[in-house]
Design a protein around this motif. Structure first.
Motif, short mmCIF file in Angstrom:
data_model
loop_
_atom_site.label_atom_id
_atom_site.label_comp_id
_atom_site.label_asym_id
_atom_site.label_seq_id
_atom_site.Cartn_x
_atom_site.Cartn_y
_atom_site.Cartn_z
N VAL B 181 0.85 -1.20 0.00
CA VAL B 181 0.00 0.00 0.00
C VAL B 181 0.88 1.24 0.00
CG1 VAL B 181 -1.55 1.36 1.45
CG2 VAL B 181 -2.03 -1.05 1.05
N LYS B 185 1.48 4.50 -2.79
CA LYS B 185 1.51 5.92 -2.46
C LYS B 185 2.85 6.55 -2.84
CE LYS B 185 -0.09 5.24 1.82
NZ LYS B 185 -0.46 5.69 3.17
N LEU B 220 -7.33 13.12 -4.45
CA LEU B 220 -7.34 12.48 -3.15
C LEU B 220 -8.30 11.29 -3.13
CD1 LEU B 220 -7.14 15.46 -0.66
CD2 LEU B 220 -5.59 13.52 -0.78
N TYR B 223 -6.84 8.35 -5.11
CA TYR B 223 -5.82 7.59 -4.40
C TYR B 223 -6.41 6.78 -3.26
CZ TYR B 223 -1.65 9.16 -6.80
OH TYR B 223 -0.68 9.35 -7.74
N VAL B 224 -7.32 7.40 -2.51
CA VAL B 224 -7.93 6.67 -1.41
C VAL B 224 -8.68 5.45 -1.96
CG1 VAL B 224 -9.67 6.80 0.41
CG2 VAL B 224 -8.00 8.63 0.16
N VAL B 227 -6.13 2.74 -3.02
CA VAL B 227 -5.61 2.06 -1.84
C VAL B 227 -6.69 1.15 -1.25
CG1 VAL B 227 -4.89 2.43 0.55
CG2 VAL B 227 -3.85 3.76 -1.28
N PHE C 116 -8.85 8.54 5.94
CA PHE C 116 -8.67 9.33 4.71
C PHE C 116 -7.24 9.85 4.63
CE2 PHE C 116 -8.99 13.10 2.05
CZ PHE C 116 -9.70 12.59 0.97
N ARG C 118 -4.67 8.91 6.26
CA ARG C 118 -3.65 7.86 6.32
C ARG C 118 -3.42 7.21 4.96
NH1 ARG C 118 -2.15 3.53 9.75
NH2 ARG C 118 -3.57 2.18 8.66
N ASN C 119 -4.49 7.15 4.18
CA ASN C 119 -4.40 6.43 2.92
C ASN C 119 -4.08 7.32 1.73
OD1 ASN C 119 -4.75 3.85 3.88
ND2 ASN C 119 -6.97 4.05 3.92
N ALA C 120 -4.00 8.64 1.94
CA ALA C 120 -3.64 9.53 0.85
C ALA C 120 -2.13 9.67 0.80
CB ALA C 120 -4.30 10.89 1.05
#
Lengths: 250, 248, 282
Positions: B181, B185, B220, B223-224, B227, C116, C118-120
């Motif tokens: 993960v 990023k 954003l 990407y979220v 993930v 939110f 944490r995962n960006a």
């Protein structure tokens, strides 16, 4: 005594075996032999080198001096064919050591397929028969984590038997079990001995040793203190150390 | 599709909420190419970082002290330096030290392009973490289980293949997933060397359409979502690999 | 960049596993790692020096010339890391406590915010702060300027706060339920239980991942060069452009890597030591 069968020629022969961990001697001048079809029990206080003895016979630990021969194979030979040795010797551990990611049936089938390269269909038939033999029919698809200690230990026995060994080593196989499940395992071992399987047990089960063994060895501090047929050994021990030990455990 | 495009066009005109990628074909294409580049780049880096991890863990188990030491230096160095500087180190410094090659039009080009260096850099960076993950997974398999396999006649290699690795892999999976993960990023850093991934594509769009606010939200959320998809996939995998009655 | 593994590969306690090679004592291993790196650097520098043409200043001389400037930039990176960590930790602790609130909406909202951020990706959050925060703020009648470096700190504090929030939640949840129950049976209030019984125990377990997060943040401070703030990375680029010497690229970037390594590696070692110590005492 086990009068049901006739004892054959020696199959496991230990001659003046020494084992040291660093400066610490674990086995000192140990010599004895096990005859084909014989059931031998080794008893003694914890830490007297009994488990090391079994591991040495299976070449899981190297010995420091002396010789061990199994069915004519010299175990202490640097050019030892480990596969040939381990086909002949099955071992069952105190903590079962099943493969947790495989079902009971797969645990029994794995080694014959991967190591002996046998036909999976034939292996499966044999494995199912062995599972039935240790009274676990219906548990074939269970994972070790889903079985009780006694059940796991019986799978471990079936797993070792699947290799068609000539000698079975049992390393305190009931020490981690509660009294109820202990019995199931001991019944299985007794049946094996009665069928004429050569068995070498390290055990704390005095009752079992007295009833099933052909010969009993008592070790302390890495040496054999006394040995004899169970009736003699338990009935009239000659050594003071043996008597002290038996007084404590019986 | 047209209805959606119309809605976003209206949103832009009436409310100044300009999600241009929803109605402008060029912007949408750029964004989708960026998205695809990110997915593709992540996939390649995941694969090669796992390979790096496996090789490193294997070398670490080698008898040679030199091999173990080299793995240790590699792991600690890549874990404890900024990935952005690592990327610059490869793309600017190592690349300059390598001989250039001639492309099919006769021009002199670097041996490895920016995308290539991004893959090398991220794979080594994530791979350094994977080495440690795999190593601790293998160490978590009890010695007694290995001994049991050996007593059944398995060779070291066969015991590894049939017993140690399947168990170690299950122990590793949560930490491995976490690292992967992070790798996804980390691919945003490729922006710094002009790889047209998602962040780069979005910045192209907002510098022309001046819709930073909207694109930032889209970015954003994308990407979220990426993930989340990866995490979901890993969870399902973990569940499928779970052994009844066994806790790794 | 990588909210790198706040849940880093925790080394499972090696229970009776000497599988694989015998492991060197950790202190020995770390000293060897450092020694190997030092040797590598020295050999490299010497090689570069030997290869340098006679009529131009040697690579080593140039590296020495630029080192103070780049080190100054590195100190600025450290300053940013400390500020962002302080900011992120303060906000993150509050968010983390909100995550274990008994009020459902508070819990759900703080959970969503945490997940939110944490995962960006860190770089995207940095862009987010740089572009979407105003360049000045009006508080009452006063106009407060909002310089880029301050926005960058806030941008880096965002992922930090989310990760701290998760560390706090994880730390509190790691304390056995029995502690709550026995405290409750002694008639402590929830607040008292949290502050007097749970948190004092949990803090010990939060420190290693928190330090780990700090090391990750320190490495992530180089991202501010991407959004145009002058840091060690920018200064290194500047030096390379000024000298226009391709043979300077490797040594200068390597020097920058070593600065970060010299700072982050000891933190990582100490984190491991603490992890092990706390693991033993439970």
């Amino acid at each position: 005594m086990n009068p049901g069968h006739v004892l054959g020629a020696p199959i496991v022969v230990l001659n003046r075996v020494e084992k040291r961990f660093g400066d610490n001697p674990v086995l000192r001048d140990v010599s004895f032999s096990v005859a084909r079809g014989e059931c031998v029990c080794v008893i003694g206080p914890s830490g007297s080198g009994k488990s090391t003895l079994l591991r040495a016979i299976n070449a899981l630990v190297p010995i420091s001096a002396g010789s061990i021969a199994v069915d004519g194979i010299e175990v202490n030979d640097p050019k030892l064919d480990k596969l040939a040795l381990r086909r002949r010797v099955g071992i069952v551990f105190q903590q079962y050591n099943l493969f947790p990611h495989k079902t009971a049936l797969d645990n029994v089938m794995m080694a014959p397929i991967h190591v002996l390269k046998e036909n999976p269909a034939e292996v499966e038939a044999r494995a199912r028969a062995l599972i039935a033999k240790v009274r676990l029919t219906g548990k074939e698809a269970a994972y070790p984590g889903e079985l009780s200690g006694g059940q796991q230990q019986r799978v471990a026995i079936a797993r070792a038997l699947a290799m068609n060994p000539k000698v079975m080593l049992f390393d305190e196989v009931t020490a981690a079990l509660d009294p109820e499940t202990k019995k199931e395992v001991l019944v299985t071992v007794r049946e094996l001995a009665a069928e004429g399987m050569t068995c070498l047990l390290v055990t704390h089960e005095m009752g079992f040793a007295r009833e099933v063994a052909d010969h009993v060895y008592f070790t302390e501090d890495g040496v054999i203190v006394e040995h004899g047929p169970p009736a003699e050994f338990f009935g009239s021990p000659k050594q003071a150390r043996t008597r002290a030990f038996l007084d404590q455990v019986l | 599709m047209d209805g959606t495009a119309d809605f976003f066009r209206w949103l832009a005109e009436a409310h100044r909420i300009d999600v241009s990628i929803a109605y402008d074909p060029l912007d949408r294409k750029r964004f989708l190419i960026g998205l695809w580049t990110t997915i593709w780049l992540s996939g390649v880096c995941i694969g090669s970082s796992i390979l790096v991890g496996l090789i490193g863990a294997w070398l670490h188990g080698a008898r040679s002290a030199a091999a173990r030491g080299a793995v240790q230096v590699f792991v600690q160095f890549f874990r404890n330096t900024p990935p952005l500087v690592q990327l610059a180190f490869f793309y600017f410094a190592v690349s300059a030290a390598l001989p250039p090659v001639t492309d099919r039009f006769g021009a002199s080009v670097p041996l490895i392009d920016n995308v290539g260096w991004a893959i090398v850099s991220f794979s080594l960076f994530a791979g350094a973490f994977n080495v440690e993950i795999f190593r601790s997974g293998i160490e978590a398999v009890p010695r007694a289980t290995v001994e049991a396999a050996e007593s059944l006649g398995y060779t070291r290699l066969a015991a590894y293949r049939h017993v140690v690795l399947p168990l170690a892999f299950r122990v590793c999976l949560p930490a491995l997933g976490n690292n992967l993960v992070n790798l996804v990023k980390t691919t945003t850093l490729a922006y710094a060397i002009g790889v047209p991934e998602l962040l780069y594509a979005a910045s192209q769009v907002w510098s022309e359409v001046f819709n930073v606010r909207e694109m930032m939200v889209v970015l954003l959320l994308t990407y979220v979502a990426l993930v989340a998809v990866l995490v979901h996939g890993l969870r399902r995998w973990e569940r499928a690999m779970r052994i009844p009655g066994y806790s790794a | 960049m990588s909210a790198l593994a706040v849940l880093l590969p925790r080394q499972p306690a090696a229970v009776g596993s000497e599988w694989g090679a015998a492991r060197m004592p950790s202190a020995l291993r770390s000293r060897k790692t450092i020694a190997a790196l030092a040797i590598l650097g020295a050999v490299w520098t010497a090689a570069a020096w030997a290869a340098a043409p006679v009529d131009r200043p040697s690579v080593l001389a140039l590296a020495v010339k630029w080192a103070p400037l780049i080190f100054g930039g590195f100190l600025f990176n450290l300053l940013v890391s400390v500020a962002a960590m302080a900011l992120g930790t303060a906000a993150g602790v509050l968010l983390g406590l909100a995550q274990i609130s008994l009020l459902r909406p508070v819990q759900a909202a703080s959970w969503a915010v945490t997940q939110f951020f944490r995962n960006a990706p860190w770089l995207v959050l940095l862009f987010f702060a740089m572009f979407l925060l105003p360049f000045e703020w009006r508080i009452g009648g006063v106009t407060v300027p909002f310089p880029a470096w301050l926005k960058a700190m806030l941008g880096l504090a965002l992922p930090v706060l989310a990760n701290v929030s998760e560390i706090v939640r994880g730390g509190v949840l790691s304390i056995p339920l029995g502690q709550w129950e026995s405290a409750e049976s002694l008639a402590f209030s929830r607040r008292q239980i949290l502050w007097r019984i749970i948190l004092p125990q949990a803090v010990k377990r939060m420190i290693p991942p928190w330090m780990n997060l700090y090391a990750i943040l320190t490495m992530a401070t180089t991202l501010i060069s991407v959004v145009g703030i002058q840091d060690a990375m920018t200064l290194t680029r500047g030096a390379l452009v000024a000298e226009a010497r391709t043979d300077l690229y490797l040594p200068l970037y390597f020097m920058l890597l070593l600065m970060f390594f010299a700072y982050c590696y000891p933190i990582a070692r100490y984190t491991q030591v603490l992890e092990r110590r706390f693991a033993v005492r439970g």
